[in-house]
Design a protein around this motif. Structure first.
Motif, PDB file in Angstrom:
ATOM      1  N   THR A  46       2.369  -3.543  -5.435  1.00 58.45           N
ATOM      2  CA  THR A  46       1.447  -2.543  -4.919  1.00 58.45           C
ATOM      3  C   THR A  46       0.495  -3.192  -3.920  1.00 58.45           C
ATOM      4  O   THR A  46       0.065  -4.332  -4.094  1.00 58.45           O
ATOM      5  N   ALA A  48      -3.174  -2.650  -1.920  1.00 56.87           N
ATOM      6  CA  ALA A  48      -4.431  -1.902  -1.969  1.00 56.87           C
ATOM      7  C   ALA A  48      -5.409  -2.451  -0.945  1.00 56.87           C
ATOM      8  O   ALA A  48      -5.442  -3.648  -0.666  1.00 56.87           O
ATOM      9  N   ASP A 137      -0.584   1.475  -0.670  1.00 57.06           N
ATOM     10  CA  ASP A 137      -0.465   2.453  -1.748  1.00 57.06           C
ATOM     11  C   ASP A 137      -1.824   3.020  -2.168  1.00 57.06           C
ATOM     12  O   ASP A 137      -1.903   4.174  -2.595  1.00 57.06           O
ATOM     13  N   TYR A 138      -2.891   2.192  -2.056  1.00 52.88           N
ATOM     14  CA  TYR A 138      -4.206   2.612  -2.534  1.00 52.88           C
ATOM     15  C   TYR A 138      -5.299   2.210  -1.553  1.00 52.88           C
ATOM     16  O   TYR A 138      -5.253   1.122  -0.959  1.00 52.88           O
ATOM     17  N   ILE A 140      -9.429   2.062  -2.020  1.00 52.16           N
ATOM     18  CA  ILE A 140     -10.610   2.243  -2.853  1.00 52.16           C
ATOM     19  C   ILE A 140     -11.836   2.127  -1.953  1.00 52.16           C
ATOM     20  O   ILE A 140     -12.023   1.106  -1.288  1.00 52.16           O
ATOM     21  N   THR A 225      -2.687   6.974  -2.718  1.00 53.54           N
ATOM     22  CA  THR A 225      -3.858   7.501  -3.408  1.00 53.54           C
ATOM     23  C   THR A 225      -5.113   6.836  -2.867  1.00 53.54           C
ATOM     24  O   THR A 225      -5.154   5.608  -2.717  1.00 53.54           O
ATOM     25  N   SER A 226      -6.126   7.635  -2.580  1.00 57.25           N
ATOM     26  CA  SER A 226      -7.417   7.084  -2.186  1.00 57.25           C
ATOM     27  C   SER A 226      -8.493   7.580  -3.143  1.00 57.25           C
ATOM     28  O   SER A 226      -8.511   8.756  -3.519  1.00 57.25           O
ATOM     29  N   TRP A 316      -7.572   1.539 -12.771  1.00 57.76           N
ATOM     30  CA  TRP A 316      -6.228   1.181 -12.307  1.00 57.76           C
ATOM     31  C   TRP A 316      -5.154   1.658 -13.276  1.00 57.76           C
ATOM     32  O   TRP A 316      -4.074   2.086 -12.849  1.00 57.76           O
ATOM     33  N   LEU A 319      -4.664   5.296 -12.460  1.00 53.99           N
ATOM     34  CA  LEU A 319      -4.080   5.527 -11.138  1.00 53.99           C
ATOM     35  C   LEU A 319      -2.606   5.130 -11.096  1.00 53.99           C
ATOM     36  O   LEU A 319      -1.798   5.768 -10.407  1.00 53.99           O
ATOM     37  N   THR A 320      -2.256   4.070 -11.828  1.00 55.50           N
ATOM     38  CA  THR A 320      -0.870   3.585 -11.797  1.00 55.50           C
ATOM     39  C   THR A 320       0.025   4.290 -12.802  1.00 55.50           C
ATOM     40  O   THR A 320       1.242   4.088 -12.796  1.00 55.50           O
TER      41      THR A 320
END
Length: 399
Positions: A46, A48, A137-138, A140, A225-226, A316, A319-320
């Protein structure tokens, strides 16, 4: 610079220097408290991007993501380097330690020191992502800033911490003397312009610009995803926080999440806010009444108080998909359940009403709060020998 003794000198909540070894030990201790996810790492890792990766919840999310899921990515923050007279900021040293943590974990994580609001910064970070990973993928978003320059207009906006509509008087702690004391603080209401400026700085506009920039470069992977980190807090702090200028900015952040979420559905993605619990951060110590509230909350909860790291692990995991994603009726991920439990708030409220200069030591955990403030700068960290000289001239970690 050469190695020297570094002492916690300053005024009130503000210390002039930070301790590199103490900051490194904080990151190491956080790493040791993060267990790898049971599922492990299979296939592509992943990726981020953490905006605000050097402090508070942003740093906790970075360490948790690396330690629990072995994430690759980019951390972005804005820190001051060491000078002839002063050490670097604590975030500078924490970032150096986090980079070492990532390398030891086998994570390809780069750290950028720049203004998150600037177009040049966005371009640089997006170039890194495109070159190293091809997509993310992310995202934050954890930004607490005093000012922002609008990249479109060039106008500078200053955030304020004030009530809206009418002035507000609150109990607060004064740390200017030899011992903390209880005092009363009056805060004037914000003007309409000050409210609008605070939304400009702390609202959702810049978050949306980051997502748009990533989308424009084709860097959003399927399922992207944010998450923007937020806070609601107690009714005791609501007049100066949730019902004040900062709360207006947080409401704008939540409205932005709804707009972004609708946009990201086409990718099978989502955008949401995560409401975290109270914590001692450099941002929170600047808000009148928050120091007293946190000290009382700690007095009630003790070790049951959830750290930013523990909450970030939970973030996390949800989210995962390791845990079920738990949202409230407004679609917000809630990590503040431990703080806002009715029985907890009832006890904190009772102490808030009863506290006086004579009872402050019995009702509020002042030693804990003072220690937490010093630990923001790398002091009062168990296992660090502060009598030994320390080298403050550390380089920023390069990719």
């Amino acid at each position: 610079m050469t190695a020297r003794l570094i002492e916690p000198k300053g005024r009130g909540f503000l210390l002039f220097d930070s301790h590199p070894a103490g900051c490194a030990k904080i990151v190491a201790d956080m790493r040791d408290r993060v267990a790898p996810a049971i599922s492990g790492q299979a296939g592509r890792r992943t990726v981020a991007v953490i905006i605000g990766s050097s402090a508070g919840y942003g740093m906790a999310a970075t360490v948790a993501g690396i330690g629990r899921y072995g994430m690759h990515g980019v951390g972005l923050c804005f820190e001051r380097p060491p000078t002839v007279r002063r050490t670097a900021t604590a975030g500078w040293y924490r970032t150096a330690a986090t980079a070492e943590l990532a390398a030891a974990a086998g994570s390809d994580f780069s750290f950028v020191n720049a203004d998150a609001f600037a177009d040049d910064t966005k371009d640089h970070v997006l170039d890194l992502i495109a070159k190293k990973f091809g997509g993310i993928d992310y995202l934050i978003y954890s930004v607490a800033a005093p000012r922002r320059t609008d990249p479109l207009t060039g106008q500078s906006h200053q955030s304020v911490i004030q009530p809206i509509g009418k002035g507000y008087s609150t109990k607060t702690l004064d740390f200017s003397g030899e011992a903390p004391s209880l005092t009363e603080r009056w805060i004037e209401p914000a003007t309409a312009a000050e409210r609008a400026d605070t939304i400009k700085v702390m609202g959702g506009e810049d978050w949306a610009l980051w997502v748009d920039a990533l989308d424009g470069r084709g860097l959003l992977r399927t399922g992207f995803t944010s998450v923007a980190l937020s806070y609601i807090g107690s009714h005791l702090t609501a007049p100066i926080y949730r019902d004040g200028t900062i709360g207006a900015a947080k409401a704008d952040l939540e409205d932005t999440a709804i707009t972004l979420n609708a946009k990201l559905r086409a990718l099978g993605g989502r955008a949401l806010t995560s409401v975290n619990g109270a914590a001692v951060t450099q941002a929170s110590t600047a808000i009148p009444g928050i120091a007293l509230y946190l000290s009382l909350l700690r007095g009630v909860l003790g070790e049951a108080m959830q750290s930013p790291l523990a909450q970030s692990v939970e973030l996390w995991d949800q989210l995962t998909g390791t845990q079920t994603l738990r949202l409230d009726e407004q679609g917000r991920l809630r990590l503040d359940w431990w703080e806002l439990h009715p029985l907890v708030q009832e006890q904190v409220t009772e102490r808030w009403k009863a506290i006086t200069s004579a009872t402050i030591g019995d009702l509020a955990d002042l030693c804990w709060f003072s220690g937490e403030v010093r630990r923001l700068y790398g002091f009062d960290v168990p296992g660090v020998d502060y009598a030994q000289p320390c080298e403050p001239d550390l380089l920023w970690p390069t990719p």
